[in-house]
Scaffold this motif. Sequence first.
Motif, PDB file in Angstrom:
ATOM      1  N   SER A  75       0.835  -1.193  -0.071  1.00 49.36           N
ATOM      2  CA  SER A  75       0.044  -0.102  -0.171  1.00 49.36           C
ATOM      3  C   SER A  75       0.959   1.213  -0.020  1.00 49.36           C
ATOM      4  CB  SER A  75      -0.921  -0.098   1.299  1.00 49.36           C
ATOM      5  OG  SER A  75      -1.604   1.044   1.419  1.00 49.36           O
ATOM      6  N   VAL A  76       0.343   2.223  -0.829  1.00 49.07           N
ATOM      7  CA  VAL A  76       1.173   3.546  -0.812  1.00 49.07           C
ATOM      8  C   VAL A  76       0.473   4.681  -0.581  1.00 49.07           C
ATOM      9  CG1 VAL A  76       2.529   4.866  -2.759  1.00 49.07           C
ATOM     10  CG2 VAL A  76       2.475   2.319  -2.747  1.00 49.07           C
ATOM     11  N   PHE A  77       1.139   5.488   0.352  1.00 49.17           N
ATOM     12  CA  PHE A  77       0.567   6.648   0.638  1.00 49.17           C
ATOM     13  C   PHE A  77       1.104   7.733   0.292  1.00 49.17           C
ATOM     14  CE2 PHE A  77      -0.207  10.369   3.689  1.00 49.17           C
ATOM     15  CZ  PHE A  77      -1.508  10.545   3.584  1.00 49.17           C
ATOM     16  N   ARG A  78       0.771   9.021  -0.227  1.00 45.69           N
ATOM     17  CA  ARG A  78       1.613   9.952  -0.784  1.00 45.69           C
ATOM     18  C   ARG A  78       1.196  11.218  -0.226  1.00 45.69           C
ATOM     19  NH1 ARG A  78       1.079  13.819  -4.852  1.00 45.69           N
ATOM     20  NH2 ARG A  78      -0.721  12.786  -5.337  1.00 45.69           N
ATOM     21  N   SER A  79       1.835  11.991   0.636  1.00 42.71           N
ATOM     22  CA  SER A  79       1.258  13.375   1.105  1.00 42.71           C
ATOM     23  C   SER A  79       2.138  14.107  -0.237  1.00 42.71           C
ATOM     24  CB  SER A  79       1.746  13.485   2.467  1.00 42.71           C
ATOM     25  OG  SER A  79       3.059  13.721   2.534  1.00 42.71           O
ATOM     26  N   ASN A  80       1.951  15.388   0.636  1.00 42.82           N
ATOM     27  CA  ASN A  80       2.239  16.613  -0.201  1.00 42.82           C
ATOM     28  C   ASN A  80       4.060  16.571  -0.252  1.00 42.82           C
ATOM     29  OD1 ASN A  80       0.130  17.611  -1.326  1.00 42.82           O
ATOM     30  ND2 ASN A  80      -0.062  19.274   0.026  1.00 42.82           N
ATOM     31  N   SER A  81       4.515  16.061   0.771  1.00 44.53           N
ATOM     32  CA  SER A  81       5.931  16.149   1.154  1.00 44.53           C
ATOM     33  C   SER A  81       6.686  14.765   1.179  1.00 44.53           C
ATOM     34  CB  SER A  81       6.497  17.126   1.977  1.00 44.53           C
ATOM     35  OG  SER A  81       5.763  16.845   3.272  1.00 44.53           O
ATOM     36  N   GLU A  82       5.927  13.839   1.674  1.00 46.87           N
ATOM     37  CA  GLU A  82       6.656  12.455   1.950  1.00 46.87           C
ATOM     38  C   GLU A  82       5.580  11.340   1.075  1.00 46.87           C
ATOM     39  OE1 GLU A  82       9.010  12.853   3.903  1.00 46.87           O
ATOM     40  OE2 GLU A  82       8.663  14.667   4.594  1.00 46.87           O
ATOM     41  N   ILE A  83       6.350  10.363   1.195  1.00 46.29           N
ATOM     42  CA  ILE A  83       5.830   9.075   0.666  1.00 46.29           C
ATOM     43  C   ILE A  83       6.047   7.869   1.706  1.00 46.29           C
ATOM     44  CG2 ILE A  83       7.781   8.299  -0.814  1.00 46.29           C
ATOM     45  CD1 ILE A  83       5.501   7.479  -2.908  1.00 46.29           C
ATOM     46  N   TYR A  84       5.225   6.888   1.786  1.00 48.91           N
ATOM     47  CA  TYR A  84       4.898   5.804   2.652  1.00 48.91           C
ATOM     48  C   TYR A  84       4.480   4.663   1.845  1.00 48.91           C
ATOM     49  CZ  TYR A  84       4.550   9.807   5.850  1.00 48.91           C
ATOM     50  OH  TYR A  84       4.850  11.285   6.671  1.00 48.91           O
ATOM     51  N   SER A 117       9.760   8.068   3.196  1.00 48.51           N
ATOM     52  CA  SER A 117      10.964   9.065   3.398  1.00 48.51           C
ATOM     53  C   SER A 117      11.470   9.606   4.339  1.00 48.51           C
ATOM     54  CB  SER A 117      10.475   9.944   2.137  1.00 48.51           C
ATOM     55  OG  SER A 117       8.999  10.586   2.651  1.00 48.51           O
ATOM     56  N   ARG A 118      10.556   9.391   5.475  1.00 50.51           N
ATOM     57  CA  ARG A 118      10.931  10.030   6.731  1.00 50.51           C
ATOM     58  C   ARG A 118      11.779   9.173   7.451  1.00 50.51           C
ATOM     59  NH1 ARG A 118       6.303  13.222   9.565  1.00 50.51           N
ATOM     60  NH2 ARG A 118       8.166  13.859  10.828  1.00 50.51           N
ATOM     61  N   ASP A 119      12.037   7.945   7.259  1.00 47.39           N
ATOM     62  CA  ASP A 119      12.946   7.031   7.934  1.00 47.39           C
ATOM     63  C   ASP A 119      14.184   7.772   8.163  1.00 47.39           C
ATOM     64  OD1 ASP A 119      11.052   5.190   8.085  1.00 47.39           O
ATOM     65  OD2 ASP A 119      11.852   3.947   6.604  1.00 47.39           O
ATOM     66  N   LYS A 120      15.207   7.357   8.994  1.00 47.02           N
ATOM     67  CA  LYS A 120      16.344   8.178   9.599  1.00 47.02           C
ATOM     68  C   LYS A 120      17.428   7.843   8.216  1.00 47.02           C
ATOM     69  CE  LYS A 120      15.787   8.619  14.292  1.00 47.02           C
ATOM     70  NZ  LYS A 120      16.084   7.987  15.688  1.00 47.02           N
ATOM     71  N   THR A 160      15.267  14.775  -5.297  1.00 45.46           N
ATOM     72  CA  THR A 160      13.960  15.021  -5.698  1.00 45.46           C
ATOM     73  C   THR A 160      13.167  14.375  -5.014  1.00 45.46           C
ATOM     74  OG1 THR A 160      13.873  13.714  -7.670  1.00 45.46           O
ATOM     75  CG2 THR A 160      14.503  16.171  -7.904  1.00 45.46           C
ATOM     76  N   LYS A 161      11.672  14.594  -4.917  1.00 47.98           N
ATOM     77  CA  LYS A 161      10.843  13.648  -4.460  1.00 47.98           C
ATOM     78  C   LYS A 161      10.758  12.469  -4.976  1.00 47.98           C
ATOM     79  CE  LYS A 161       7.792  17.404  -2.648  1.00 47.98           C
ATOM     80  NZ  LYS A 161       6.449  18.050  -3.070  1.00 47.98           N
ATOM     81  N   SER A 162      10.831  12.295  -6.229  1.00 48.43           N
ATOM     82  CA  SER A 162      10.904  11.204  -6.954  1.00 48.43           C
ATOM     83  C   SER A 162      11.880  10.250  -6.712  1.00 48.43           C
ATOM     84  CB  SER A 162      10.750  11.442  -8.439  1.00 48.43           C
ATOM     85  OG  SER A 162       9.459  12.011  -8.982  1.00 48.43           O
ATOM     86  N   GLU A 163      13.058  10.868  -6.682  1.00 45.55           N
ATOM     87  CA  GLU A 163      14.290  10.064  -6.088  1.00 45.55           C
ATOM     88  C   GLU A 163      14.199   9.461  -4.827  1.00 45.55           C
ATOM     89  OE1 GLU A 163      17.297  12.969  -6.629  1.00 45.55           O
ATOM     90  OE2 GLU A 163      17.408  12.697  -8.764  1.00 45.55           O
TER      91      GLU A 163
END
Length: 118
Positions: free
Chosen positions: A30-39, A56-59, A67-70
Amino acid sequence: MGLSKTERKFRIRRRIRKVSFGTAERPRLSVFRSNSEIYAQVIDDNKGETLLSASSRDKDLAKNKGTKSELATLVGKTIAEKCKESGIEKVAFDRGGNLYHGRVKSLADGAREAGLKF
């Protein structure tokens, strides 16, 4: 009057979830995409539990600049590596009402590159 953006996304999400179901042999990615992060989460719907997750918030990923895509590609590779360690080879992809484009596509491509099969 037409649907709002959130109502439209929720309607698409429900339609996707009718056919995308995770089992122990083939869990749901399952993918959740916010404006700044992706989970991303790997979920067994029979038990109702999350098996693995990455974001993308993992340490280790948050210190990467790009970029967000990278970052989404790195999240896809990370979740695929975690799946391989857990013995998961195949998953059912759930884009969560988002279009298969941009960051969602980058995450899926990164997971495929790392050996995960959809």
